[in-house]
Design a protein around this motif. Structure first.
Motif, PDB file in Angstrom:
ATOM      1  N   GLU A 259       0.836  -1.203   0.000  1.00  0.00           N
ATOM      2  CA  GLU A 259       0.000   0.000   0.000  1.00  0.00           C
ATOM      3  C   GLU A 259       0.875   1.259   0.000  1.00  0.00           C
ATOM      4  OE1 GLU A 259      -2.164  -3.448   1.365  1.00  0.00           O
ATOM      5  OE2 GLU A 259      -0.296  -2.551   2.125  1.00  0.00           O
ATOM      6  N   ARG A 260       1.925   1.259   0.779  1.00  0.00           N
ATOM      7  CA  ARG A 260       2.817   2.414   0.809  1.00  0.00           C
ATOM      8  C   ARG A 260       3.604   2.547  -0.492  1.00  0.00           C
ATOM      9  NH1 ARG A 260       4.957   1.676   7.078  1.00  0.00           N
ATOM     10  NH2 ARG A 260       3.208   2.791   8.060  1.00  0.00           N
ATOM     11  N   ALA A 261       4.002   1.409  -1.067  1.00  0.00           N
ATOM     12  CA  ALA A 261       4.761   1.439  -2.319  1.00  0.00           C
ATOM     13  C   ALA A 261       3.903   1.924  -3.480  1.00  0.00           C
ATOM     14  CB  ALA A 261       5.315   0.052  -2.630  1.00  0.00           C
ATOM     15  N   ALA A 262       2.583   1.934  -3.306  1.00  0.00           N
ATOM     16  CA  ALA A 262       1.702   2.465  -4.342  1.00  0.00           C
ATOM     17  C   ALA A 262       1.656   3.988  -4.286  1.00  0.00           C
ATOM     18  CB  ALA A 262       0.295   1.898  -4.170  1.00  0.00           C
ATOM     19  N   MET A 263       2.148   4.572  -3.176  1.00  0.00           N
ATOM     20  CA  MET A 263       2.097   6.025  -2.989  1.00  0.00           C
ATOM     21  C   MET A 263       3.446   6.704  -3.198  1.00  0.00           C
ATOM     22  SD  MET A 263      -0.332   6.553   0.366  1.00  0.00           S
ATOM     23  CE  MET A 263       0.736   5.607   1.463  1.00  0.00           C
ATOM     24  N   MET A 264       4.546   5.967  -3.011  1.00  0.00           N
ATOM     25  CA  MET A 264       5.874   6.574  -3.054  1.00  0.00           C
ATOM     26  C   MET A 264       6.915   5.544  -3.447  1.00  0.00           C
ATOM     27  SD  MET A 264       6.101   7.058   1.069  1.00  0.00           S
ATOM     28  CE  MET A 264       5.614   5.712   2.158  1.00  0.00           C
ATOM     29  N   GLN A 265       8.093   6.018  -3.763  1.00  0.00           N
ATOM     30  CA  GLN A 265       9.200   5.143  -4.123  1.00  0.00           C
ATOM     31  C   GLN A 265       9.863   4.625  -2.843  1.00  0.00           C
ATOM     32  OE1 GLN A 265       9.659   4.668  -7.498  1.00  0.00           O
ATOM     33  NE2 GLN A 265       7.940   6.078  -7.747  1.00  0.00           N
ATOM     34  N   MET A 266      10.056   3.309  -2.749  1.00  0.00           N
ATOM     35  CA  MET A 266      10.602   2.725  -1.527  1.00  0.00           C
ATOM     36  C   MET A 266      11.733   1.748  -1.848  1.00  0.00           C
ATOM     37  SD  MET A 266       7.149   2.052   0.753  1.00  0.00           S
ATOM     38  CE  MET A 266       8.004   2.224   2.333  1.00  0.00           C
ATOM     39  N   ILE A 267      12.735   1.729  -0.985  1.00  0.00           N
ATOM     40  CA  ILE A 267      13.848   0.785  -1.128  1.00  0.00           C
ATOM     41  C   ILE A 267      13.975   0.006   0.177  1.00  0.00           C
ATOM     42  CG2 ILE A 267      16.290   0.459  -1.650  1.00  0.00           C
ATOM     43  CD1 ILE A 267      16.322   3.292  -2.819  1.00  0.00           C
ATOM     44  N   PRO A 268      13.536  -1.247   0.204  1.00  0.00           N
ATOM     45  CA  PRO A 268      13.738  -2.069   1.402  1.00  0.00           C
ATOM     46  C   PRO A 268      15.232  -2.308   1.626  1.00  0.00           C
ATOM     47  CG  PRO A 268      12.047  -3.004  -0.030  1.00  0.00           C
ATOM     48  CD  PRO A 268      12.754  -1.949  -0.822  1.00  0.00           C
ATOM     49  N   TYR A 269      15.693  -2.146   2.868  1.00  0.00           N
ATOM     50  CA  TYR A 269      17.124  -2.297   3.138  1.00  0.00           C
ATOM     51  C   TYR A 269      17.424  -2.986   4.470  1.00  0.00           C
ATOM     52  CZ  TYR A 269      16.813   1.527   6.503  1.00  0.00           C
ATOM     53  OH  TYR A 269      16.477   2.298   7.589  1.00  0.00           O
ATOM     54  N   GLU A 270      16.430  -3.155   5.311  1.00  0.00           N
ATOM     55  CA  GLU A 270      16.662  -3.665   6.664  1.00  0.00           C
ATOM     56  C   GLU A 270      15.530  -4.614   7.038  1.00  0.00           C
ATOM     57  OE1 GLU A 270      16.234  -1.644  11.082  1.00  0.00           O
ATOM     58  OE2 GLU A 270      17.051  -0.406   9.464  1.00  0.00           O
ATOM     59  N   ASP A 271      15.862  -5.734   7.653  1.00  0.00           N
ATOM     60  CA  ASP A 271      14.841  -6.672   8.126  1.00  0.00           C
ATOM     61  C   ASP A 271      14.538  -6.395   9.589  1.00  0.00           C
ATOM     62  OD1 ASP A 271      13.930  -8.254   6.046  1.00  0.00           O
ATOM     63  OD2 ASP A 271      15.637  -9.613   6.145  1.00  0.00           O
ATOM     64  N   GLN A 272      13.267  -6.315   9.911  1.00  0.00           N
ATOM     65  CA  GLN A 272      12.870  -6.092  11.297  1.00  0.00           C
ATOM     66  C   GLN A 272      11.611  -6.914  11.594  1.00  0.00           C
ATOM     67  OE1 GLN A 272      14.125  -4.774  13.872  1.00  0.00           O
ATOM     68  NE2 GLN A 272      15.724  -3.347  13.168  1.00  0.00           N
ATOM     69  N   ALA A 273      11.256  -6.977  12.859  1.00  0.00           N
ATOM     70  CA  ALA A 273      10.031  -7.625  13.290  1.00  0.00           C
ATOM     71  C   ALA A 273       9.546  -6.889  14.537  1.00  0.00           C
ATOM     72  CB  ALA A 273      10.277  -9.107  13.584  1.00  0.00           C
ATOM     73  N   ILE A 274       8.410  -7.320  15.045  1.00  0.00           N
ATOM     74  CA  ILE A 274       7.781  -6.649  16.177  1.00  0.00           C
ATOM     75  C   ILE A 274       8.135  -7.340  17.490  1.00  0.00           C
ATOM     76  CG2 ILE A 274       5.573  -5.959  17.188  1.00  0.00           C
ATOM     77  CD1 ILE A 274       6.284  -4.508  14.584  1.00  0.00           C
ATOM     78  N   SER A 275       8.393  -6.532  18.508  1.00  0.00           N
ATOM     79  CA  SER A 275       8.651  -7.025  19.863  1.00  0.00           C
ATOM     80  C   SER A 275       7.696  -6.354  20.846  1.00  0.00           C
ATOM     81  CB  SER A 275      10.085  -6.711  20.301  1.00  0.00           C
ATOM     82  OG  SER A 275      11.022  -7.554  19.702  1.00  0.00           O
ATOM     83  N   VAL A 276       7.579  -6.956  22.009  1.00  0.00           N
ATOM     84  CA  VAL A 276       6.809  -6.346  23.094  1.00  0.00           C
ATOM     85  C   VAL A 276       7.712  -6.259  24.320  1.00  0.00           C
ATOM     86  CG1 VAL A 276       4.763  -6.439  24.546  1.00  0.00           C
ATOM     87  CG2 VAL A 276       4.670  -7.329  22.204  1.00  0.00           C
ATOM     88  N   SER A 277       7.893  -5.047  24.823  1.00  0.00           N
ATOM     89  CA  SER A 277       8.680  -4.804  26.034  1.00  0.00           C
ATOM     90  C   SER A 277       7.748  -4.717  27.232  1.00  0.00           C
ATOM     91  CB  SER A 277       9.454  -3.488  25.918  1.00  0.00           C
ATOM     92  OG  SER A 277      10.334  -3.491  24.820  1.00  0.00           O
ATOM     93  N   VAL A 278       8.207  -5.245  28.351  1.00  0.00           N
ATOM     94  CA  VAL A 278       7.454  -5.136  29.600  1.00  0.00           C
ATOM     95  C   VAL A 278       8.422  -4.690  30.698  1.00  0.00           C
ATOM     96  CG1 VAL A 278       5.794  -6.915  28.938  1.00  0.00           C
ATOM     97  CG2 VAL A 278       7.856  -7.570  30.206  1.00  0.00           C
ATOM     98  N   ALA A 279       7.901  -4.414  31.861  1.00  0.00           N
ATOM     99  CA  ALA A 279       8.758  -4.043  32.991  1.00  0.00           C
ATOM    100  C   ALA A 279       9.689  -5.205  33.334  1.00  0.00           C
ATOM    101  CB  ALA A 279       7.896  -3.687  34.195  1.00  0.00           C
ATOM    102  N   THR A 280      10.870  -4.892  33.821  1.00  0.00           N
ATOM    103  CA  THR A 280      11.829  -5.952  34.155  1.00  0.00           C
ATOM    104  C   THR A 280      11.290  -6.880  35.242  1.00  0.00           C
ATOM    105  OG1 THR A 280      12.914  -4.448  35.720  1.00  0.00           O
ATOM    106  CG2 THR A 280      13.830  -4.573  33.496  1.00  0.00           C
ATOM    107  N   SER A 281      10.387  -6.364  36.062  1.00  0.00           N
ATOM    108  CA  SER A 281       9.800  -7.179  37.137  1.00  0.00           C
ATOM    109  C   SER A 281       8.728  -8.129  36.634  1.00  0.00           C
ATOM    110  CB  SER A 281       9.207  -6.265  38.213  1.00  0.00           C
ATOM    111  OG  SER A 281       8.197  -5.430  37.662  1.00  0.00           O
ATOM    112  N   ASN A 282       8.284  -7.915  35.408  1.00  0.00           N
ATOM    113  CA  ASN A 282       7.238  -8.758  34.830  1.00  0.00           C
ATOM    114  C   ASN A 282       7.877  -9.967  34.158  1.00  0.00           C
ATOM    115  OD1 ASN A 282       5.194  -9.980  33.348  1.00  0.00           O
ATOM    116  ND2 ASN A 282       4.303  -8.053  32.638  1.00  0.00           N
TER     117      ASN A 282
END
Length: 274
Positions: free
Chosen positions: A110-133
């Motif tokens: 969807e974003r590539a349909a609006m603008m020019q994009m160059i993929p260069y980095e692989d990432q994923a999603i994380s969830v951070s919690v308090a250290t005590s959790n």
């Protein structure tokens, strides 16, 4: 020789060197393709250490910042960063406020349909919690949590997708609170206003390493991260620079120094008309 004399000599030396560089390095991008002549203007949201952040002296630092400066250097342009919230990135690019989004924007069709994009980095999603959790150890363990996330990005989209997945499985789901940027989201986690923050792997890993927050879940919804442009000419030129950096080893060296994963693709431009 006095300190003043030494300082003046240093200034003259730097000035001479800069002038020599300007004379020998001709910008590879026409002024008509740029917001400001001879300048690569980039937008960034510096709230994501170690990728883009402001250090204790107020200086902009991080892997993506270094990458942007190297790209500008190889194009014989002066790098200039504009610090802005993520929600303004795409509208600002379309309005011609900057030449390049360099904030780690996730690539989507969807974003590539609006603008020019160059993929260069692989990432994923994380969830951070308090250290005590120590209770949250997997995706199911997130059920019922109040989580914070930056508004308007891939992370918010996937947080809502995760909420839907949990509810489809007969669980409570998530209570989602959006923030203007990730710094505010993590501040809320520190203050106990939320129980988790959804960000990208690299950022959650950094906070975990510092001992600030525990990275409870990682590797969710992997996707490439990109730089983005309005100008096809500039996008093609940056694509060439990234390919050159990969070939000479400097790109791999930069990524390795931050422990970040590169994409396996060839740094070609994806966008309208491609």
């Amino acid at each position: 020789m006095s300190f003043r004399t030494i300082s003046l000599a240093s200034v003259l030396l730097v000035s001479t060197a800069a002038s020599a560089f300007a004379q020998t390095c001709t910008p590879k991008i026409a002024d008509s393709e740029l917001v400001k002549p001879g300048t690569l203007t980039m937008s960034t949201n510096p709230t994501l250490p170690p990728l883009q952040f402001v250090d204790s002296t107020g200086e902009l630092k991080g892997m993506r910042v270094e990458l942007g400066r190297e790209i500008a250097k190889r194009l014989c342009l002066t790098p200039d960063y504009i610090r802005i919230e993520f929600s303004a990135m795409i509208p600002g690019l379309q309005a011609g406020r900057w030449d390049m989004i360099n904030t780690g924007i996730f690539f989507t069709a969807e974003r590539a349909a609006m603008m020019q994009m160059i993929p260069y980095e692989d990432q994923a999603i994380s969830v951070s919690v308090a250290t005590s959790n120590t209770a949250v150890k997997d995706k199911d363990g997130l059920d019922g949590l109040r989580v914070g996330v930056e508004i308007g990005g891939f992370e918010e989209t996937k947080t809502r997708a995760l909420d839907a997945e949990l509810k489809a499985a007969g669980k409570k789901g998530l209570t989602i609170q959006t923030f203007d940027n990730f710094a505010l989201a993590y501040q809320a986690l520190r203050a106990g206003q939320v129980e988790g923050v959804v960000s990208i792997d690299g950022v959650a890993k950094e906070y975990d390493t510092r001992g600030d927050f525990r990275r409870a879940v990682s590797g969710l919804y992997p996707a490439p991260v990109a730089v983005a442009f309005k100008s096809t000419t500039l996008a093609d030129a940056v694509s060439g620079v990234l390919k050159e950096m990969k070939a000479d080893g400097s790109l791999g060296k930069l990524f390795d120094s931050y422990g970040m994963p590169m994409v396996t693709s060839d740094y070609s431009v994806k966008g309208p008309g491609r």
